[in-house]
Enzyme design. Structure first.
Site, PDB file in Angstrom:
ATOM      1  N   CYS A 238       0.830  -1.202   0.000  1.00 12.90           N
ATOM      2  CA  CYS A 238       0.000   0.000   0.000  1.00 12.90           C
ATOM      3  C   CYS A 238       0.869   1.257   0.000  1.00 12.90           C
ATOM      4  O   CYS A 238       1.426   1.620  -1.031  1.00 12.90           O
ATOM      5  CB  CYS A 238      -0.967  -0.035   1.175  1.00 12.90           C
ATOM      6  SG  CYS A 238      -2.340   1.145   1.015  1.00 12.90           S
ATOM      7  N   HIS A 364      -3.561  -5.000   0.185  1.00 11.86           N
ATOM      8  CA  HIS A 364      -3.034  -5.531   1.445  1.00 11.86           C
ATOM      9  C   HIS A 364      -3.044  -7.063   1.403  1.00 11.86           C
ATOM     10  O   HIS A 364      -4.015  -7.698   1.838  1.00 11.86           O
ATOM     11  CB  HIS A 364      -3.869  -5.029   2.626  1.00 11.86           C
ATOM     12  CG  HIS A 364      -3.638  -3.596   2.945  1.00 11.86           C
ATOM     13  ND1 HIS A 364      -2.699  -3.177   3.859  1.00 11.86           N
ATOM     14  CD2 HIS A 364      -4.216  -2.470   2.443  1.00 11.86           C
ATOM     15  CE1 HIS A 364      -2.721  -1.853   3.933  1.00 11.86           C
ATOM     16  NE2 HIS A 364      -3.614  -1.399   3.086  1.00 11.86           N
ATOM     17  N   GLU A 366      -1.567  -9.185   3.214  1.00 14.77           N
ATOM     18  CA  GLU A 366      -1.555  -9.833   4.531  1.00 14.77           C
ATOM     19  C   GLU A 366      -2.942 -10.198   5.009  1.00 14.77           C
ATOM     20  O   GLU A 366      -3.114 -11.121   5.827  1.00 14.77           O
ATOM     21  CB  GLU A 366      -0.871  -8.920   5.566  1.00 14.77           C
ATOM     22  CG  GLU A 366      -1.638  -7.676   5.971  1.00 14.77           C
ATOM     23  CD  GLU A 366      -1.434  -6.481   5.059  1.00 14.77           C
ATOM     24  OE1 GLU A 366      -1.743  -5.353   5.471  1.00 14.77           O
ATOM     25  OE2 GLU A 366      -0.966  -6.687   3.923  1.00 14.77           O
TER      26      GLU A 366
END
Length: 402
Positions: A238, A364, A366
């Site tokens: 990001c 993102h 994750e």
């Protein structure tokens, strides 16, 4: 007070549905008083009494404790909470959250819960899960990843990132030691700065995570430049992608004072900016690009090797985007925009083919990582860190021998 609407919804739901279709599991704290050498069950009794006063009788109690409950404490809790002792479970502290399913299975929590819900199940095969937990707790090897962030005093802000590294270590058979670096501490340093070399001397990869605002941005840019020039595997997420665009714009593309319109509105080269439809409503949080969006991946790219797919879907949380006016100049400088929106209008992934591993994503990754399904970008990043570590150790051995 904040949970009351949810508790009322639970009460109504359990009243309206057949008893065999619902189960109430109450997680409660059983504190241990070290000075007295005993656990205290009174808080749990009060907690259950409060639940019962609003019409909810727990079916199971999960007692979080740092010490084993013991049979006497379990009988006491069951007696005063109106539950059979077999429905009072010992939720002991463990080294890894991924051990919790194993400790619950040892106490037959899963079996009793399925019985309560009248679910016909087979004995679960936890062989693979046990192997996974064993690798997490006792990895045969380790790598060190630097996380260069602005919120490191509040590490829970990066909780999903730290868990994604645990997941990524499993298929690579390594534990990931996370080295936290305050991005503000890197401001004012150049690549030749001895301070930078000292900070990154013992790490095998650099991650620049997301965030908002201008604090710590110069430090993140310096970290990215150092990783790029020193050939250290680098992953940007990001804001990390946006900082990579700024760094490459200044150093490789030749755009003096390349910046982002978010924190440098006077930049002559806003390589990161707001989309046209967002301009004029910058003070409204609803303009953020939130949720899952598709991304098309360029064949033969590093991103394609990581994912092994032509199209993916990833979760976003941002407002600013790569400025398309500069994409051609970046491409000439060697940058590959290997992931874009299906219409090609939005940059999702950028990478540097000449680097051992340099990739950044506007989304993102994750948020979609799981212990049994590590995210491809994290898995590949950790694998590249292992290669970098091995190469560095081989060079050190050669120098020592020479």
């Amino acid at each position: 007070i904040e949970s009351l609407p949810f508790l009322e919804a639970i009460r109504q739901f359990r009243l309206e549905e057949p008893p065999e279709d619902t189960a109430s599991v109450h997680l409660t704290l059983v504190p241990y008083i070290a000075a007295a050498g005993e656990i205290k069950t009174k808080p749990t009794q009060h907690s259950v009494r409060e639940l019962r006063s609003i019409g909810i009788q727990p079916d199971f109690l999960m007692c979080r404790t740092c010490q084993p409950l013991g049979e006497e404490a379990r009988r006491k809790i069951g007696l005063f909470c109106n539950l059979p002792v077999s429905h009072v479970f010992d939720g002991r502290d463990v080294a890894s959250i991924y051990e919790v399913p194993l400790t619950m299975h040892e106490q037959d929590f899963d079996g009793l819960l399925c019985k309560r819900l009248q679910l016909a199940t087979h004995e679960p095969d936890l062989t693979e899960w046990r192997r996974m937990v064993g690798l997490i707790l006792n990895p045969p090897d380790r790598v060190r990843i630097a996380i260069v962030g602005k919120y490191i005093e509040l590490k829970d802000a990066y909780k999903s990132v730290t868990e994604a590294f645990i997941h990524a270590g499993i298929p690579n058979h390594v534990g990931v030691d996370q080295v936290w670096i305050d991005s503000e501490s890197l401001e004012g340093a150049d690549v030749g700065d001895a301070r930078l070399r000292e900070i990154f001397a013992t790490v095998h990869g650099v991650l620049v995570p997301g965030g908002f605002g201008d604090r710590g941005i110069p430090g993140k840019v310096n970290a990215i430049r150092f990783a790029r020039e020193q050939g250290i595997p680098c992953l940007g997420i990001c804001l990390g992608l946006q900082c990579a665009m700024i760094e490459i714009g200044r150093d490789l593309v030749g755009l003096e004072r390349a910046g982002s319109a978010e924190f440098d509105p006077d930049s002559p080269h806003p390589v990161i900016h707001l989309m046209e439809k967002q301009k004029g409503i910058v003070n409204l949080g609803g303009t953020m690009r939130l949720g899952a969006y598709p991304c098309v991946i360029e064949a033969g790219s590093l991103a394609h090797r990581c994912y092994g797919r032509n199209e993916i879907s990833e979760r976003h949380r941002h407002r600013y985007e790569v400025n398309n006016d500069y994409r051609e100049a970046f491409t000439r400088a060697g940058v590959v925009f290997s992931g874009t929106s299906p219409d090609g209008n939005l940059v999702e992934i950028m990478e540097l083919p000449g680097h051992p591993f340099f990739i950044a994503a506007q989304f993102h990754p994750e948020l979609k990582s799981r212990p049994r399904r590590p995210h491809p970008l994290f898995r590949s990043f950790v694998a590249a860190a292992v290669v970098h570590r091995d190469a560095a150790e081989a060079q050190a051995t050669e120098r020592a021998a020479g």
